[in-house]
Scaffold this active site. Structure first.
Site, PDB file in Angstrom:
ATOM      1  N   PHE A 154     -31.102  -7.732 -30.144  1.00  0.00           N
ATOM      2  CA  PHE A 154     -31.984  -8.884 -29.954  1.00  0.00           C
ATOM      3  C   PHE A 154     -33.389  -8.502 -29.512  1.00  0.00           C
ATOM      4  O   PHE A 154     -34.335  -9.264 -29.691  1.00  0.00           O
ATOM      5  CB  PHE A 154     -31.371  -9.868 -28.939  1.00  0.00           C
ATOM      6  CG  PHE A 154     -31.620  -9.501 -27.490  1.00  0.00           C
ATOM      7  CD1 PHE A 154     -32.821  -9.828 -26.869  1.00  0.00           C
ATOM      8  CD2 PHE A 154     -30.664  -8.815 -26.758  1.00  0.00           C
ATOM      9  CE1 PHE A 154     -33.054  -9.480 -25.541  1.00  0.00           C
ATOM     10  CE2 PHE A 154     -30.894  -8.460 -25.437  1.00  0.00           C
ATOM     11  CZ  PHE A 154     -32.095  -8.793 -24.821  1.00  0.00           C
ATOM     12  N   LYS A 178     -27.656  -6.961 -40.728  1.00  0.00           N
ATOM     13  CA  LYS A 178     -27.001  -7.932 -39.832  1.00  0.00           C
ATOM     14  C   LYS A 178     -27.819  -7.943 -38.558  1.00  0.00           C
ATOM     15  O   LYS A 178     -27.632  -7.108 -37.672  1.00  0.00           O
ATOM     16  CB  LYS A 178     -25.558  -7.483 -39.561  1.00  0.00           C
ATOM     17  CG  LYS A 178     -24.570  -8.590 -39.221  1.00  0.00           C
ATOM     18  CD  LYS A 178     -24.915  -9.396 -37.996  1.00  0.00           C
ATOM     19  CE  LYS A 178     -24.691  -8.679 -36.680  1.00  0.00           C
ATOM     20  NZ  LYS A 178     -25.231  -9.431 -35.527  1.00  0.00           N
ATOM     21  N   CYS A 286     -35.475  -0.842 -24.681  1.00  0.00           N
ATOM     22  CA  CYS A 286     -34.642   0.347 -24.463  1.00  0.00           C
ATOM     23  C   CYS A 286     -35.472   1.493 -23.914  1.00  0.00           C
ATOM     24  O   CYS A 286     -34.930   2.471 -23.425  1.00  0.00           O
ATOM     25  CB  CYS A 286     -33.965   0.763 -25.751  1.00  0.00           C
ATOM     26  SG  CYS A 286     -35.148   1.284 -26.989  1.00  0.00           S
TER      27      CYS A 286
HETATM   28  P1  NAD Z   1     -25.579  -5.615 -28.339  1.00  0.00           P
HETATM   29  O1  NAD Z   1     -24.877  -4.311 -28.320  1.00  0.00           O
HETATM   30  O2  NAD Z   1     -24.983  -6.755 -27.599  1.00  0.00           O
HETATM   31  O3  NAD Z   1     -25.753  -6.133 -29.865  1.00  0.00           O
HETATM   32  C1  NAD Z   1     -26.248  -5.287 -30.867  1.00  0.00           C
HETATM   33  C2  NAD Z   1     -25.671  -5.729 -32.202  1.00  0.00           C
HETATM   34  O4  NAD Z   1     -24.255  -5.584 -32.158  1.00  0.00           O
HETATM   35  C3  NAD Z   1     -25.966  -7.190 -32.532  1.00  0.00           C
HETATM   36  O5  NAD Z   1     -26.271  -7.308 -33.898  1.00  0.00           O
HETATM   37  C4  NAD Z   1     -24.659  -7.893 -32.187  1.00  0.00           C
HETATM   38  O6  NAD Z   1     -24.418  -9.031 -32.977  1.00  0.00           O
HETATM   39  C5  NAD Z   1     -23.621  -6.827 -32.452  1.00  0.00           C
HETATM   40  N1  NAD Z   1     -22.451  -6.962 -31.579  1.00  0.00           N
HETATM   41  C6  NAD Z   1     -22.405  -7.509 -30.342  1.00  0.00           C
HETATM   42  N2  NAD Z   1     -21.167  -7.446 -29.836  1.00  0.00           N
HETATM   43  C7  NAD Z   1     -20.412  -6.835 -30.772  1.00  0.00           C
HETATM   44  C8  NAD Z   1     -19.031  -6.464 -30.835  1.00  0.00           C
HETATM   45  N3  NAD Z   1     -18.188  -6.716 -29.830  1.00  0.00           N
HETATM   46  N4  NAD Z   1     -18.587  -5.830 -31.946  1.00  0.00           N
HETATM   47  C9  NAD Z   1     -19.421  -5.567 -32.955  1.00  0.00           C
HETATM   48  N5  NAD Z   1     -20.736  -5.898 -32.954  1.00  0.00           N
HETATM   49  C10 NAD Z   1     -21.228  -6.516 -31.872  1.00  0.00           C
HETATM   50  O7  NAD Z   1     -27.089  -5.322 -27.871  1.00  0.00           O
HETATM   51  P2  NAD Z   1     -28.225  -6.375 -27.554  1.00  0.00           P
HETATM   52  O8  NAD Z   1     -27.898  -7.060 -26.286  1.00  0.00           O
HETATM   53  O9  NAD Z   1     -28.518  -7.179 -28.761  1.00  0.00           O
HETATM   54  O10 NAD Z   1     -29.481  -5.396 -27.359  1.00  0.00           O
HETATM   55  C11 NAD Z   1     -29.768  -4.764 -26.137  1.00  0.00           C
HETATM   56  C12 NAD Z   1     -29.186  -3.378 -26.093  1.00  0.00           C
HETATM   57  O11 NAD Z   1     -29.678  -2.607 -27.173  1.00  0.00           O
HETATM   58  C13 NAD Z   1     -29.569  -2.620 -24.833  1.00  0.00           C
HETATM   59  O12 NAD Z   1     -28.457  -1.890 -24.399  1.00  0.00           O
HETATM   60  C14 NAD Z   1     -30.674  -1.695 -25.314  1.00  0.00           C
HETATM   61  O13 NAD Z   1     -30.853  -0.532 -24.537  1.00  0.00           O
HETATM   62  C15 NAD Z   1     -30.191  -1.367 -26.687  1.00  0.00           C
HETATM   63  N6  NAD Z   1     -31.281  -0.899 -27.523  1.00  0.00           N
HETATM   64  C16 NAD Z   1     -31.331   0.426 -27.791  1.00  0.00           C
HETATM   65  C17 NAD Z   1     -32.362   0.915 -28.552  1.00  0.00           C
HETATM   66  C18 NAD Z   1     -32.445   2.375 -28.861  1.00  0.00           C
HETATM   67  O14 NAD Z   1     -33.263   2.731 -29.670  1.00  0.00           O
HETATM   68  N7  NAD Z   1     -31.641   3.223 -28.270  1.00  0.00           N
HETATM   69  C19 NAD Z   1     -33.347   0.053 -29.054  1.00  0.00           C
HETATM   70  C20 NAD Z   1     -33.245  -1.304 -28.763  1.00  0.00           C
HETATM   71  C21 NAD Z   1     -32.203  -1.777 -27.985  1.00  0.00           C
END
Ligand code: NAD
Length: 501
Positions: A154, A178, A286
Site C-alpha cells: 500500500f 495485483k 520501507c
Molecule cells: P502487506 O504484506 O500487508 O501486503 C503486501 C501485498 O501482499 C498486498 O498486495 C496484499 O494484498 C498482499 N497480502 C496481504 N496479506 C496477504 C496474505 N496473507 N497472503 C498473501 N498476500 C497477502 O504489506 P503492506 O502493509 O501493504 O505494505 C507495508 C509493508 O511493505 C511494510 O512491511 C514495508 O516495510 C514493506 N515494504 C517493503 C519495501 C521494500 O522495498 N523492501 C517497499 C515498500 C514496502
C-alpha cells in the site's frame, strides 16, 4: 454516503475493465476524511486465470515484437505520465494520505525507472564472440520469461509497480499486477495510460484482490515469475510458495532502519535528516528511519533539536499543504498508537506523544502525530517490531562498535545511514554494515534507477533486487547460441567431446 453507495473499482484485463467473477469487495478509504471513497473488487482464482490468459495471448506477439516498438511505448508512457502526473498525485493522496509533494516525489522516482526502461535496447544487447573456434561464433541473447506477476504494497501505490512493470514490459514480458487493495486506483490509472501510450491489450493487466488472488498467482502454472513487495511474513510466504511452484521469485520485505550518529556530526543537519526520514509519509516507508542510534554524548542535545523541529510540523490533509498526512487505516493507526503504551510499560521516555497532536483536516481521519521516544530498551517491541508509522525511537550507545552491533543485530537489512564528518569512520561503516543499502550522511539511501534496490536478510528473499541491472536480469533469461556456417572442411566422423581448434 454509505459504504456500499460508492463506486466499485474493476479489474483491468485484456485492455478493458472487468467486473470479474467474484462477489467480494473491500472498502477503500480517504484516510484524511476517514470515509469510504470506493469499493475495490477482490478477485477470485478465475479472475487471475482470465488475466493470465489475456497476458499469455498477448505474449505471443509482444514477446517477439521489435525492441524499437517496445521502446516507443515506454517513451510515450514517459511523456504522458510526465504531463499528467498531478492527476496521479491526487489519486495517491486521496487513497494513501501522503501529502501531495510526497506523492509527486513517489511518481518522480517511478518515472526514473520508466526512463531506465527506455534504454532497454542498450541494456539487452547481449554479447558476441567472433571465432571462438575455427569458423565458430558464440552469442548470447536475453529473452523474456513470458507472463510475470507483480504484487505490490500500500505504501507506494505508483512507484513500487513502476519498479517492475516498465522493465518487465520493455524486455518483452506480459504482466499481471495485483496491487494493494488499500489504495488500488493508481494501478488502473497507470494501466490505462500504458494503453494510451500504445501498449497492446493484455500486455499489462491489473487484478485486484487479497490473499485469494495472490495464492492463485503463486500457483498458476503459466506465471513464470513473481515480484513481491510487502511485509516480511508475507514476503517469506510468497517466496516459499512461489519457488515451490517452480517460479523465479524476488520478494522484498519489511525493515527497521537505523541511523547512527557519531559525536563529530553536525547535529542540526542530523536533526533535519532524522525528522524528514522519520516522519515523511507518516513513517510508512520501507526506507524510513525508525531508530536513531546516538553515540555518547550527543543524545540529549539531539533530542532537543529534534523535538523543536517536530513542533513546527503540521499534520493534516495532504491536499491542504501540510507536512505529514494520516495513516492508511484506522486499524493501522490504532496499532501504531498502541506502541506508545508499550513504550511507557517498557520504561522508555515518550518525549513527543503523537496522540496529543492536532490535525488540519476532518476529525475522523486516521491521525497520529509525529512521535519521539527516547531511551528505548532494545528488548522492547517498540525497538524490535517494524512499527511502520510516525514513531522515531532513540537508543543511546557508548561507542561506534556498540552502534554497529545494533545496526547488524536486527533481522532486517534494508537500509541504514551514518552521520559523521569523519571520512574514515564513514568508510568503515560502509563495510561493517550488513545491510543492503547504506547512506553516508544520506538518511534515505534509495538507489537511482540504474543501480538496484533491495535489502539483505529478512528484507529480501531471493537473489534479485528490484530494477537496475538486477531488474533486467530478473525479467530475462539468457540463451547462448553457438553457430557456424558449414563448408566441406567441417566434415568427418569424430565422437570425441567438442574441443576448440
Ligand atoms: P502487506 O504484506 O500487508 O501486503 C503486501 C501485498 O501482499 C498486498 O498486495 C496484499 O494484498 C498482499 N497480502 C496481504 N496479506 C496477504 C496474505 N496473507 N497472503 C498473501 N498476500 C497477502 O504489506 P503492506 O502493509 O501493504 O505494505 C507495508 C509493508 O511493505 C511494510 O512491511 C514495508 O516495510 C514493506 N515494504 C517493503 C519495501 C521494500 O522495498 N523492501 C517497499 C515498500 C514496502
Amino acid at each position: 454516503m454509505t459504504t456500499t453507495d460508492v463506486p466499485v473499482l474493476d479489474h483491468w484485463i485484456g485492455g478493458a475493465t472487468s467486473a470479474g467473477t467474484s462477489e467480494r469487495t473491500a472498502p477503500v478509504y480517504d484516510p484524511a476524511l476517514g470515509e469510504v471513497s470506493k469499493q475495490v473488487r477482490l478477485g477470485s482464482a478465475a479472475d487471475v486465470d482470465a488475466a493470465v490468459a489475456a497476458a499469455a495471448k498477448a505474449f505471443t506477439s509482444w514477446g517477439r515484437s521489435s525492441i524499437a516498438r517496445r521502446q516507443q511505448v515506454m517513451f510515450n508512457f514517459r511523456e504522458l505520465l510526465n504531463a499528467r502526473k498531478d492527476e496521479l498525485a491526487q489519486i495517491l493522496t486521496s487513497e494513501h494520505g501522503k501529502v501531495l509533494t510526497d506523492a509527486a516525489g513517489e511518481i518522480a522516482r517511478g518515472l526514473e525507472v520508466v526512463e531506465f526502461a527506455c534504454s532497454m535496447p542498450h541494456l539487452t544487447k547481449g554479447g558476441y564472440s567472433l571465432g571462438v573456434s575455427t569458423d565458430v561464433d558464440v552469442f548470447s541473447l536475453k529473452e523474456p520469461l513470458g507472463v510475470v506477476g507483480v504484487i505490490s504494497p500500500f505504501n507506494f501505490p505508483a512507484m513500487v509497480p513502476m519498479w517492475f512493470f516498465p522493465i518487465a514490459i520493455a524486455t518483452g514480458n506480459c504482466v499481471v499486477l495485483k496491487p494493494s487493495e488499500k489504495d488500488p486506483s493508481a494501478a488502473n490509472w497507470m494501466a490505462e495510460l500504458m494503453a494510451e501510450a500504445g501498449l497492446p491489450d493484455g500486455v499489462l493487466n491489473v487484478v485486484h484482490g487479497d490473499k485469494e488472488a495472490v495464492d492463485a498467482l503463486l500457483a498458476h502454472p503459466e506465471v513464470a515469475s513473481i515480484s513481491f513487495v510487502g511485509s516480511t511474513p508475507i514476503a517469506r510466504y510468497v517466496y516459499e510458495h512461489g519457488t515451490a511452484a517452480g517460479k523465479r521469485v524476488q520478494a522484498l520485505g519489511g525493515a527497521k532502519n537505523h541511523m547512527l550518529v557519531l559525536p563529530d556530526a553536525d547535529l542540526d543537519l542530523v536533526a533535519d535528516a532524522a525528522v524528514n526520514a522519520g516522519f515523511g509519509s507518516a513513517g510508512e516507508r520501507c526506507m524510513a528511519i525508525s531508530v536513531l542510534v546516538a553515540v555518547d554524548p550527543v543524545g540529549d542535545e539531539l533530542i532537543d533539536k529534534i523535538r523543536s523541529r517536530m513542533g513546527g510540523l503540521v499534520t493534516g490533509d495532504g491536499r491542504r499543504g501540510c507536512d505529514m498526512g494520516p495513516l492508511i487505516t484506522a486499524e493501522h493507526r490504532d496499532k501504531v498508537a498502541g506502541y506508545l503504551d508499550v513504550a511507557a510499560t517498557d520504561g522508555a521516555a515518550v518525549v513527543v506523544d503523537g496522540r496529543e497532536a492536532t490535525f488540519e483536516g476532518a476529525e475522523d481521519g486516521f491521525w497520529l502525530g509525529p512521535t519521539l521516544i527516547d531511551h528505548v530498551p532494545t528488548t522492547s517491541t517498540v525497538y524490535t517490531d517494524e512499527i511502520f508509522g510516525p514513531v522515531l525511537s532513540v537508543v543511546r550507545v557508548a561507542s561506534y562498535e556498540e552502534g554497529v552491533a545494533l545496526v547488524n543485530g536486527t533481522p532486517y537489512g534494508n537500509g541504514t545511514a551514518i552521520f559523521t564528518n569523519d571520512g574514515g569512520a564513514a568508510r568503515r561503516f560502509m563495510l561493517d554494515a550488513e545491510i543492503g543499502m547504506v547512506g553516508i550522511n544520506v538518511p534515505i539511501p534509495v538507489p537511482v534507477a540504474y543501480h538496484s534496490f533491495g535489502g539483505w536478510k529478512a528484507s529480501l528473499f531471493g537473489d534479485a533486487k528490484a530494477y537496475g541491472p538486477h531488474g533486467v536480469d530478473f525479467f530475462t533469461r539468457e540463451k547462448a547460441v553457438t553457430s557456424r556456417w558449414l563448408d566441406p572442411s567441417h566434415g568427418g566422423i569424430n565422437l570425441g567431446f567438442p574441443q576448440h581448434t
